[in-house]
Design a protein around this motif. Sequence first.
Motif, PDB file in Angstrom:
ATOM      1  N   ASP A 253      54.088  17.427 124.965  1.00  0.00           N
ATOM      2  CA  ASP A 253      54.759  16.349 123.769  1.00  0.00           C
ATOM      3  C   ASP A 253      56.102  16.325 123.825  1.00  0.00           C
ATOM      4  N   TYR A 254      56.983  17.340 124.902  1.00  0.00           N
ATOM      5  CA  TYR A 254      57.979  17.587 124.532  1.00  0.00           C
ATOM      6  C   TYR A 254      59.061  16.601 124.980  1.00  0.00           C
ATOM      7  N   GLY A 255      59.603  16.123 124.161  1.00  0.00           N
ATOM      8  CA  GLY A 255      60.449  14.813 124.409  1.00  0.00           C
ATOM      9  C   GLY A 255      60.312  13.293 123.448  1.00  0.00           C
ATOM     10  N   ARG A 256      58.760  13.850 122.603  1.00  0.00           N
ATOM     11  CA  ARG A 256      58.286  12.794 121.945  1.00  0.00           C
ATOM     12  C   ARG A 256      58.907  12.846 120.991  1.00  0.00           C
TER      13      ARG A 256
ATOM     14  N   PRO B 295      63.415   1.821 131.533  1.00  0.00           N
ATOM     15  CA  PRO B 295      62.898   3.300 131.779  1.00  0.00           C
ATOM     16  C   PRO B 295      63.658   3.191 133.322  1.00  0.00           C
ATOM     17  N   HIS B 296      64.377   2.362 133.691  1.00  0.00           N
ATOM     18  CA  HIS B 296      65.061   3.106 134.782  1.00  0.00           C
ATOM     19  C   HIS B 296      65.629   4.020 133.761  1.00  0.00           C
ATOM     20  N   ARG B 297      65.960   4.987 132.808  1.00  0.00           N
ATOM     21  CA  ARG B 297      66.857   5.665 132.388  1.00  0.00           C
ATOM     22  C   ARG B 297      65.710   7.490 132.153  1.00  0.00           C
ATOM     23  N   ILE B 298      64.530   7.436 132.585  1.00  0.00           N
ATOM     24  CA  ILE B 298      63.738   8.264 132.973  1.00  0.00           C
ATOM     25  C   ILE B 298      64.165   8.255 134.079  1.00  0.00           C
TER      26      ILE B 298
ATOM     27  N   GLY C 100      58.146  13.356 132.777  1.00  0.00           N
ATOM     28  CA  GLY C 100      58.597  12.157 133.532  1.00  0.00           C
ATOM     29  C   GLY C 100      58.349  11.386 133.946  1.00  0.00           C
ATOM     30  N   LEU C 101      57.624  12.106 135.135  1.00  0.00           N
ATOM     31  CA  LEU C 101      56.501  11.320 136.441  1.00  0.00           C
ATOM     32  C   LEU C 101      55.869  10.333 135.431  1.00  0.00           C
TER      33      LEU C 101
ATOM     34  N   LEU D 154      55.331   9.247 132.528  1.00  0.00           N
ATOM     35  CA  LEU D 154      56.214   7.905 131.610  1.00  0.00           C
ATOM     36  C   LEU D 154      56.044   6.965 132.867  1.00  0.00           C
ATOM     37  N   LEU D 155      56.729   6.924 133.838  1.00  0.00           N
ATOM     38  CA  LEU D 155      56.693   6.148 134.671  1.00  0.00           C
ATOM     39  C   LEU D 155      55.114   5.201 136.287  1.00  0.00           C
ATOM     40  N   GLY D 156      54.560   6.390 135.204  1.00  0.00           N
ATOM     41  CA  GLY D 156      52.588   6.393 136.191  1.00  0.00           C
ATOM     42  C   GLY D 156      53.260   6.589 137.492  1.00  0.00           C
ATOM     43  N   VAL D 157      53.605   7.718 137.515  1.00  0.00           N
ATOM     44  CA  VAL D 157      53.779   8.339 138.599  1.00  0.00           C
ATOM     45  C   VAL D 157      53.130  10.077 138.814  1.00  0.00           C
ATOM     46  N   SER D 158      52.382  10.412 139.550  1.00  0.00           N
ATOM     47  CA  SER D 158      52.122  11.251 139.984  1.00  0.00           C
ATOM     48  C   SER D 158      52.607  12.753 139.931  1.00  0.00           C
ATOM     49  N   ALA D 159      52.207  13.874 140.115  1.00  0.00           N
ATOM     50  CA  ALA D 159      53.025  15.157 139.747  1.00  0.00           C
ATOM     51  C   ALA D 159      52.064  16.230 141.011  1.00  0.00           C
TER      52      ALA D 159
END
Length: 557
Positions: free
Chosen positions: A112-115, A496-499, A545-546, A548-553
């Motif tokens: 939740d950090y950043g929420r 979204p490019h800001r993320i 952050g990933l 939010l972009l729909g990208v895996s970590a």
Amino acid sequence: MFNEAVTQGDDPGAAAAAHAHGILPSADFCEVVLEEPKADSHGDLSTNMAMQMAKTQRMAPRKIAEALIAHLDDKTGMIAQTEIAGPGFINFFIKPAAWHPVLTAIHDQDGDYGRCDLGKGMRIQIEFVSSNPTGPLHVGHGRGAAVGDSTANILKFCGYDVQKEYYINDSGRQIQTLGLSVYLRGRELIGKTVDFPETCYQGAYIRDLAAELLARDGQELFEKDEAAAIMPCARYAAEKITRGMRADLVDFGVTFDCWFSEQSLYDAGKVAADIRYFREKGLIYENDNALWFKTSDFGDEKDRVVVRQNGQTTYFASDITYHKDKFERGFQKVIDVWGADHHGYIPRMRAAVEACGYRREQFDVLLVQLVNLLRAGQPVAMSTRAGEFVTLADVVKEVGRDAARFIFLTRHYDSPLDFDLELAKQKTNDNPVYYVQYVHARIASIYRKAEANGMDLGGFSTDDLTALSTPEDVALIKALARYPEAVALAGAAMEPHRITYYLMTLAAAFHTYYNRHRVLCEDDLRLTRARLHLITAVQKVIRNGLALLGVSAPDAM
């Protein structure tokens, strides 16, 4: 921050005494705005309030700055040093320990950090992709899908109640053309001589659809008259293509809360009802045997046709009903993601929204520019007229979902984007998604190494954080502290490019840190625990952050 004792009423005659005693003549303060200086040598935070107050205080800005600093109220003891720079900037240098609570917040809040609660529960609908079911999704649709889906993720994270919708354009002229295209290719397959018009869909997938229909139902359909065969062909093709689109989008990590059929608006009689409604209100009128909507009354450059002379409705007619239906479903704001070639359509839709009784600002459009597809720097030839284009499925299969989504989001959606297929597959720092994901994987490998070496990492205490005192420690923590602001700005601007940009900046900060400092120090477990606490915070923020972009970590690469 500044003690009230810094002021001495509003008497302008007190200016001379203020010079001598460091007291300002007026209690009229401007708002204190702190900014992060571009140069580290100018401190951690800076304000220009002394210059803003010069006219009110009738004093030189540097004198005002001296008075403010003299009465600085630093109850928390976080300020290590202050300085006056240039014409009157006040620069603050913060003690390293003052940044340590950022790490505590990241570890406590975790995912939740950043929420934030920017949206306060506002109901938003975001509609994107919405490609006509007349052919496969291409690479341009992929960028729109990444933009729409990530924007929805960010808005949810910012406290909005978001629904994602796909509008199926399964009615009208393009569906008729699809049916005709399949019918004619089917005629060819059964040995008939066919004149295939250029206006029909040219791709090989049309022949494949015709072959499937032929195998399923035999020749009877393709031996019928054109008028009787077109709609059965169209329905089969549209349903098959739509299923393919759903599958391609799922593979791309995109799902929708609602798939809304344009034809359902006609079947329910809503388009006809709305035309009658607006005619009764005097907003639709007849001219030259056609019906026109008075969009010019609401800021459009001219009125628009909703029913042609032949009695057929235009796309604009169903679009009016569709957007009216969105608001009637209770959405407080409606966002459409369109291709940049639709920019001229925005004024008429804004006019329609206002004519329906809603505020213009309740409707927004994100225009997504074209993707220039490259391979090793060379353009990939594509021709949509000839049906020769690179599909979204092709791109995902070749470079993977993560690389495709991340690279689509590396630039503002309103800017053209170069997408190099070979670069997207490279496992080097030149590949932006690899550059960011590698940080997450690298940190996971550090923990694996610590476990393999049998290091006892238990017993962490916040007191251990005092070991984080180097400029690089502070720089990395400051980078982490910027994440909530990056999320809030991305949500407020729907960008979204800001993320993506933030994550690349954070990755660069981590690589700089890791190249200068050992994390696992076997001779100093306290320092090791502190640095592991720091880089784990980096790993959490990268993951958040990933997501939010729909990208895996990944934990390994």
